[in-house]
Design an enzyme around this catalytic site. Structure first.
Site, short mmCIF file in Angstrom:
data_model
loop_
_atom_site.label_atom_id
_atom_site.label_comp_id
_atom_site.label_asym_id
_atom_site.label_seq_id
_atom_site.Cartn_x
_atom_site.Cartn_y
_atom_site.Cartn_z
N ASN B 391 -8.97 -21.96 -2.10
CA ASN B 391 -9.99 -22.53 -1.22
C ASN B 391 -9.73 -22.17 0.24
OD1 ASN B 391 -11.89 -24.10 0.09
ND2 ASN B 391 -11.66 -25.82 -1.29
N ASP B 392 -8.77 -22.83 0.85
CA ASP B 392 -8.56 -22.62 2.28
C ASP B 392 -8.21 -21.17 2.62
OD1 ASP B 392 -9.08 -25.29 2.81
OD2 ASP B 392 -7.00 -25.87 2.43
#
Lengths: 98, 466
Positions: B391-392
């Site tokens: 994600n990040d």
């Protein structure tokens, strides 16, 4: 006896050694290596043995017992975890080389 | 006998350094750990011959044997049984045990002084106290790191004035430690308060740090334990402990720096800002566009007719145990002539190299796995980027929005691939709680579901195309 400046020299040389030894490690081995160095400080077990060995009162013995117990866990757990991780790399490598 | 012990310790220290060196290459890594293991076993056995160990009675010897056997068996069983995906928290806990052992050694020595024993000189007392602080902080901090990664603590806890409280505990700890070290007078009550403070500090220090930063923290605690072991080695006049501890302390510090650098954040930032606690203002901002959902068969078609597919695994892949299915997907795609590459972000997963270990477990070749710098130029020329459980590390906000907590962190340019497929369990934000703009991009399609199941469906979808 290891004292004063002798100890400082040992600290300094060992610190540089650690830095150099690890500075060219591929990312792929970072986790196994962290686990491996985790195992190496398991040598604290010999110190813990001495601490418990010359413990005299029940309190000292109890703390010493905890020290040895924890240190043994550090060494054995660190070793088994590292070996398990490294095992994954071994046979695969031979297959790809062939 | 003591000469023999010295010789064994000397050789052990040398073997540890050589072992570490060998562990930095995939070819020699296994023999490195095995040699280090043998050296440690011999060093442990020979220590029974040390007069300091056997001279005080057979009860002590029995206790030592019982403690070694009990600790070894418990650690052996847990280390054998744990899933590969849970390995990071196990390393944290074994490391914490080492820190605890160093602190306990210091405790025995300090209790001896408190009980009226002869006080060693100030240097020794100072190092014993410092080792106690560092070891105990590593012990309780590692326990919290374990609890966080194991999912026992889900939230990042932050008291009001948290930093202030930490500073006060830290100062109190140093004052008490300094008093004991410099006066050589140790009151049992003060000693007890001192150790309680060190344990509490480790907990308070680690609690506000987000789960995404745990790799850096575990690495830091690993280095700290090494240092604590070195200090206690000096107290006990044990050269093997001094050398092994210092080597681990410095190599661990380097590793910690490398990891923090990969996140483009100074270590102080990792430790003292509560990144990952989802209170950043960036989470509230408006995101343009909408998330588009895709079904597995359609995604499979996109990948099957691509010429190049880049797969980006993250912690979600580890949780879903999807690595074996990914290996299968790689095989069926390659059978169709699709080029498959893996892009690994330096901080993907919960430890550096975590993803590499899992992919290796599934039998995916090294030469398909690329680092961030090597793979980023290739995204524009690939038809599909498959993000699974990351994600990040693929959030383009890190490039575009200076307000964002992750601004400046190098990311994998999945958004620059012609199409991006994101396999994700639910619609929530990532570990850091920051909205991921990639998910809203026009060329991104979301494939919702469990990672392992979805990759399985992708494999089936590709196979159906014949």
């Amino acid at each position: 006896m290891i004292e004063g400046f002798t100890a400082l020299y040992i600290f300094m040389l060992a610190a540089f050694t650690g830095y150099e030894v690890i500075s060219r490690v591929p990312v792929i081995l970072h986790t196994p290596l962290m686990s491996g160095s985790n195992f190496i400080h398991g040598i604290v077990v010999v110190g813990a043995m001495v601490a418990l060995g010359h413990a005299e009162t029940p309190v000292e013995m109890a703390i010493g017992f905890v020290a040895v117990f924890l240190a043994a866990g550090n060494a054995v757990g660190g070793y088994v975890a590292t070996v398990r991780m490294l095992e994954m790399f071994q046979p695969k490598q031979k297959e790809t080389n062939s | 006998m003591s000469m023999l012990i010295e010789i064994v310790y000397f050789i052990a220290a040398a073997v540890f350094i050589i072992g570490l060196k060998q562990m930095s290459s995939p070819v020699t890594a296994r023999q490195g750990i095995v040699w280090a293991g043998i050296a440690m076993a011999i060093a442990t056995l020979i220590t029974f011959g040390d007069p300091a160990v056997y001279a005080h009675g057979s009860i002590n010897i029995i206790l030592i044997v019982v403690a070694i056997v009990a600790g070894s068996i418990i650690a052996y069983i847990t280390a054998k049984r744990v899933e590969m995906t849970d390995m990071p928290q196990m390393i944290a806990i074994y490391n914490g045990m080492g820190g605890g052992a160093a602190a306990a050694i210091a405790a025995v020595e300090l209790v001896k002084v408190a009980a009226g024993g002869e006080a060693p000189n100030t240097t020794v007392l100072t190092l014993a106290t410092l080792g106690a602080i560092i070891g105990a902080v590593s012990f309780s901090g590692s326990a919290i790191a374990f609890a966080k990664l194991q999912g026992l603590i889900n939230k990042t806890l932050r008291l009001p004035m948290h930093m202030m409280i930490n500073l006060i505990i830290f100062a109190a700890m140093l004052v008490l430690g300094g008093m004991m070290a410099f006066t050589g007078q140790i009151d049992p009550t003060i000693l007890l308060i001192f150790f309680v403070l060190t344990i509490v500090f480790g907990i308070m220090f680690t609690l506000p740090i987000g789960g995404a930063d745990m790799p850096v923290v575990i690495s830091l605690f690993n280095a700290l334990t090494g240092l604590a072991v070195a200090f206690e080695g000096f107290v006990l006049q044990n050269a093997a402990m001094i050398i092994a501890g210092t080597v681990v302390g410095s190599s661990g510090t380097l590793l910690t720096q490398l990891m923090a650098k990969a996140m483009n954040r100074p270590i102080s930032n990792v430790l003292f800002s509560s990144f990952g606690s989802a209170d950043g203002s960036a989470a509230d901002e408006e995101v343009e566009g909408s998330m588009k959902e895709v079904q597995a068969p359609d995604a499979a078609i996109m990948m099957a007719y691509a010429s190049k597919v880049i797969i980006i695994p993250g912690y979600g892949m580890a949780v879903a145990q999807a690595q074996h299915k990914l290996a299968e997907l790689t095989k069926v795609l390659e059978a169709r002539g699709v080029e498959v590459k893996y892009a690994i972000h330096p901080v993907a997963g919960r430890m550096p190299g975590h993803m590499n270990v899992l992919l290796a477990e599934a039998g995916i070749d090294y030469d398909k796995i690329y680092d961030l710098e090597d793979i980023n130029p290739e995204f524009p020329t690939s038809e599909v980027a498959l993000v699974i459980g990351a994600n990040d590390v693929v959030n383009p906000v890190a490039r575009t929005n200076p307000e964002s907590p992750i601004y400046g962190m190098p990311i994998l340019d999945a958004d620059r691939a012609q199409n991006c497929i994101v396999i994700k369990r639910g619609r929530g934000a990532g570990f850091s709680g920051i909205e991921n703009h990639l998910f809203y991009a026009n060329n991104t399609q979301m494939l919702y579901g469990d990672g392992q199941k979805m990759v399985g469906e992708l494999v089936a979808g590709v196979k159906e195309l014949g």
